[in-house]
Design an enzyme around this catalytic site. Structure first.
Site, PDB file in Angstrom:
ATOM      1  N   ARG A 150       0.851  -1.184   0.000  1.00  0.00           N
ATOM      2  CA  ARG A 150       0.000   0.000   0.000  1.00  0.00           C
ATOM      3  C   ARG A 150       0.889   1.237   0.000  1.00  0.00           C
ATOM      4  O   ARG A 150       2.021   1.202   0.492  1.00  0.00           O
ATOM      5  CB  ARG A 150      -0.907   0.018   1.225  1.00  0.00           C
ATOM      6  N   LYS A 176      -2.726  -2.792   7.838  1.00  0.00           N
ATOM      7  CA  LYS A 176      -3.963  -2.354   8.466  1.00  0.00           C
ATOM      8  C   LYS A 176      -4.266  -3.191   9.694  1.00  0.00           C
ATOM      9  O   LYS A 176      -4.029  -4.404   9.712  1.00  0.00           O
ATOM     10  CB  LYS A 176      -5.123  -2.472   7.474  1.00  0.00           C
ATOM     11  N   HIS A 248      -2.120   3.251  -6.070  1.00  0.00           N
ATOM     12  CA  HIS A 248      -2.875   2.051  -5.711  1.00  0.00           C
ATOM     13  C   HIS A 248      -3.138   1.171  -6.929  1.00  0.00           C
ATOM     14  O   HIS A 248      -3.356  -0.034  -6.784  1.00  0.00           O
ATOM     15  CB  HIS A 248      -4.197   2.439  -5.047  1.00  0.00           C
ATOM     16  N   ARG A 251      -0.780  -1.655  -6.986  1.00  0.00           N
ATOM     17  CA  ARG A 251      -1.177  -2.767  -6.111  1.00  0.00           C
ATOM     18  C   ARG A 251      -2.219  -3.632  -6.818  1.00  0.00           C
ATOM     19  O   ARG A 251      -2.167  -4.859  -6.744  1.00  0.00           O
ATOM     20  CB  ARG A 251      -1.725  -2.197  -4.800  1.00  0.00           C
ATOM     21  N   HIS A 274      -4.755  -9.103   3.112  1.00  0.00           N
ATOM     22  CA  HIS A 274      -6.201  -9.024   3.306  1.00  0.00           C
ATOM     23  C   HIS A 274      -6.648  -9.955   4.424  1.00  0.00           C
ATOM     24  O   HIS A 274      -6.165 -11.090   4.522  1.00  0.00           O
ATOM     25  CB  HIS A 274      -6.935  -9.418   2.019  1.00  0.00           C
ATOM     26  N   TYR A 283     -10.184  -8.860  -7.424  1.00  0.00           N
ATOM     27  CA  TYR A 283      -9.238  -8.840  -8.526  1.00  0.00           C
ATOM     28  C   TYR A 283      -9.545  -9.925  -9.552  1.00  0.00           C
ATOM     29  O   TYR A 283      -9.142  -9.821 -10.704  1.00  0.00           O
ATOM     30  CB  TYR A 283      -7.817  -8.991  -7.992  1.00  0.00           C
TER      31      TYR A 283
END
Length: 327
Positions: A150, A176, A248, A251, A274, A283
């Protein structure tokens, strides 16, 4: 009222940062939303702990009409969490959000633009690597595409994080929700990282002196910020004829191109950091052209299908002949 709000604001942020373990980038968003809420309370002459469901519905109606779904979701989430926490702490008698349903999002999030491999090559060729800024920019974009980092994770990289995994081409990052993961990158990115560290970084820090941030800027503070990153990628994207490309997008390209290459979704999920596989499957849904091509090539009814003749291994054929002779 101002003093009470200040104390509640600080205590609530402490709970989110240390109790829930939210990332620093998320906490910046929380502070921004709380500042907007404080402004709304001031304009409408309301006290934060005396807000009624009617006040929230009026506020909600205004932002739903003027804000994107994702922005509405974030703002509602912050205020729901604030008043639930205040009720549990005994700061308010009841939670005004209790009987208010969350707005239904009309659109499912999809990557706005996922660049093809040719677009990535065009973008990476844009920086002028005869300059120290160009070397830095090339190293940044190579690493973003090679690892799926990220933008916030890249900006937060420290020198010791990169040097510790330089031999194995991996970086330990905190993503995150304070979730730690290993980010792996390839030879191209490793080459540009070494070149940047040796030839560009010391020159960029002539004004600032030594700092721990890996990617730096030629300013007095030496810090590379997200606006700077966003601006130079936007400039290179426009020069390469890909105006929709962002940090982004690299990514997105990392994940999509891995999937095109046959990588397992679970592996891509792990590399992206994730929490849920459902997030990673976004994706896959953007790869219908690639899937259609595979179908046409390998399905017996496909336009480009070519049946493969089965060839018996040489050793098996020899053994079969020996068996026939014995019979």
């Amino acid at each position: 009222m101002a003093l009470e709000w200040c104390h509640a604001w600080q205590a609530f942020q402490y709970e989110l940062a240390w109790g829930a373990g939210l990332a620093a980038s998320t906490m910046r968003g929380v502070r921004y939303e709380l500042a907007l809420w404080a402004h709304w309370l001031t304009v409408n002459q309301r006290s934060w702990h005396e807000v009624t469901p009617g006040d929230l519905l009026a506020w909600l109606g205004a932002i739903v009409a003027s804000q994107a779904d994702k922005t509405v979701d974030r703002r509602v989430w912050v205020l729901r969490r604030l008043y639930r926490w205040a009720h549990l702490e005994g700061l308010i008698d009841s939670d005004p959000w209790q009987f208010i349903t969350r707005p239904v999002r009309h659109r499912t999030w999809q990557p706005r633009y996922t660049p093809a491999l040719s677009a990535i090559h065009g973008l990476l060729a844009q920086p002028d690597t005869r300059t120290v800024a160009g070397i830095r920019d090339r190293a940044i974009m190579e690493l973003l595409y090679a690892s799926g980092l990220r933008a916030s994770e890249l900006i937060g990289l420290k020198c010791h994080q990169v040097s510790a995994g330089a031999k194995d081409r991996c970086i330990k990052v905190m993503g995150k929700g304070l979730r730690e993961r290993l980010v792996i990158y390839g030879d191209h990115a490793a080459t540009w990282l070494r070149y940047y560290a040796r030839a560009a970084r010391p020159h960029l820090l002539r004004q600032a002196g030594p700092i721990d941030q890996c990617f730096v800027n030629d300013t007095r503070s030496g810090e590379l910020t997200y606006p700077v990153l966003r601006r130079f990628i936007k400039r290179y994207a426009a020069a390469s004829g890909q105006p929709l490309l962002t940090a982004h997008s690299l990514r997105h390209a990392f994940a999509t191109h891995l999937y095109h290459g046959g990588a397992n979704l679970r592996v891509i999920q792990m590399l992206l950091g994730h929490s849920h596989l459902q997030t990673t499957t976004v994706y896959v849904s953007t790869s219908t052209a690639h899937l259609r091509e595979l179908l046409e090539r390998h399905h017996p009814r496909g336009l480009h299908y070519r049946p493969q003749k089965f060839r018996r291994p040489l050793g098996m054929a020899a053994r079969s002949c020996e068996t026939c002779e014995k019979d």
